[in-house]
Design an enzyme around this catalytic site. Structure first.
Site, PDB file in Angstrom:
ATOM      1  CB  CYS A 110      -6.800  -1.845   6.425  1.00 28.52           C
ATOM      2  SG  CYS A 110      -6.386  -1.799   4.668  1.00 28.52           S
TER       3      CYS A 110
ATOM      4  CB  CYS B 162      -0.936  -0.003   1.202  1.00 30.05           C
ATOM      5  SG  CYS B 162      -2.087   1.386   1.250  1.00 30.05           S
TER       6      CYS B 162
END
Length: 387
Positions: free
Chosen positions: A218, A119
């Site tokens: 997440c 990410c």
């Protein structure tokens, strides 16, 4: 730490220069305080929340998950209190392709990825940074705990945070020097505990001061990684075998295991010595998982691919320390580049090393770079790899 002047607030400008800063605000306390500190330092700050989920839930589950409607609202309220403009940018498609699908593909191939590194590499300091620069911003600000130092020649170095307990430089080891030149980490160079960060948020009137930190992955809000993968990849029954090849159990998908795993194996045949067994190898080709004793996990060397350097790559064999997990300890190594691959030899055997993980090299507190582990050497004697 280096004696170079710390310059976390002026990427691309002279010290004290006022910058146009895009603050990535997740809806948590760290990013909110980071944005507030950047604004307090006199920079022209704009807050942005990244919508990374195509179907965000209304509320997170305790400390699990992020990118929910609740998070975007928390980020907006924090921006209002700080007094900065705020926007929501939809990067869900890019996040799905570069992070979620990569995560699934890596597990399907028998590897153990780190989605936070991916990410940072593909979203926060690629897609987001590129868009920010195109819009005239000078820097992207995040709530990561790390420090950027400026050398006398103006080049940047990434270093560990002042507080080693909160250091997040491991997941930033994928950033190159160009990205570091536009990165701002206001929390990294202050020796403050998380409780003190929360107290600062309360003093600033930020409602996220007591919001739980987000843990785990997440995009898997319930924390059930195996269930998430099963829904994506489907059930595929296979054998669990010992080192001799004898079957000692079955599984419903090799992707549900990681090297070094001990719990949840549900073996039908106990070990001869009665000791626990661990996952030693995952073979997606024949859908087989191999288990064995803890000592069989000892790794003496590894080869890593796709290296990314936070500055110049190593010129030759050299001694470093290496970190193999986000909260792992430093271990002494010797490393060098061979035909574009990183060869690392450990000074002593280490465990918990799996293909797909990142190995991040350090020179003192300086992050040298990172690479993705491709293979490991488990020979009990000193490895044949010459570094």
């Amino acid at each position: 730490m280096s004696d170079y002047p710390i310059e976390p607030s002026a990427p691309g400008r002279t010290p004290g220069g006022r910058l146009r800063v895009l603050a990535a605000m997740s809806g948590g306390v760290d990013s909110a305080v980071a944005a507030a500190r950047a604004a307090e330092a006199g920079h022209d700050v704009t807050g942005v929340h990244l919508a990374l989920s195509a179907n965000p839930q209304s509320f997170r589950t305790g400390a699990r998950g992020c990118c929910t409607v609740e998070d975007s609202r928390d980020a907006r309220r924090a921006a209002d209190v700080i007094g900065i403009p705020f926007y929501v940018w939809d990067l869900a498609d890019r996040f799905r392709e570069d992070v979620v699908e990569d995560f699934v593909a890596e597990y399907a191939a028998g590897r153990t990825p780190n989605p936070c590194l991916r990410c940072n590499e593909k979203i926060k300091f690629a897609a987001l940074l590129d868009k920010a620069l195109a819009l005239g911003f000078d820097a992207v600000c995040t709530g990561h705990y790390a420090t950027v130092l400026v050398r006398p020649d103006g080049s940047r170095e990434l270093h560990r945070a002042s507080d080693a307990a909160k250091d997040q430089s491991y997941v930033l080891g994928v950033l190159d020097e160009r990205q570091l030149a536009h990165a701002m980490f206001p929390l990294g160079d202050t020796l403050t505990t998380k409780d003190e960060i929360r107290a600062e948020a309360e003093r600033r009137g930020l409602a996220v001061a007591r919001k739980p930190d987000s843990h785990d992955i997440c995009f898997i809000a319930d924390g059930d990684t195996q269930g998430f993968l099963a829904r994506r990849l489907g059930a595929a029954e296979g054998a669990i075998v010992d080192e001799s090849g004898a079957q000692v159990g079955t599984h419903t998908g090799a992707y549900g295991f990681t090297v070094g795993q001990r719990k949840g194996l549900r073996l039908g045949v106990p070990a001869d010595d009665g000791k626990p067994r661990y996952v030693l190898d995952i073979s997606p080709v024949d859908n087989r998982v191999t288990v064995g004793p803890a000592e069989a996990l000892d790794v003496t060397a590894l080869t890593a691919i796709r290296p990314r350097w936070c500055g110049a790559p190593p010129a030759g064999p050299a001694a470093y320390t290496a970190q193999l997990r986000a909260h792992g300890e430093d271990v002494p190594v010797t490393a060098r580049l061979v035909d574009g691959e990183l060869r690392v030899a450990f000074d002593g055997p280490v465990r918990g090393v799996a293909p797909g993980q990142a190995v991040v090299l350090y020179d003192g507190t300086r992050v040298v770079g990172s690479a993705t582990i491709a293979t490991t050497d488990r020979h009990q004697e000193k490895p044949a790899v010459t570094v």
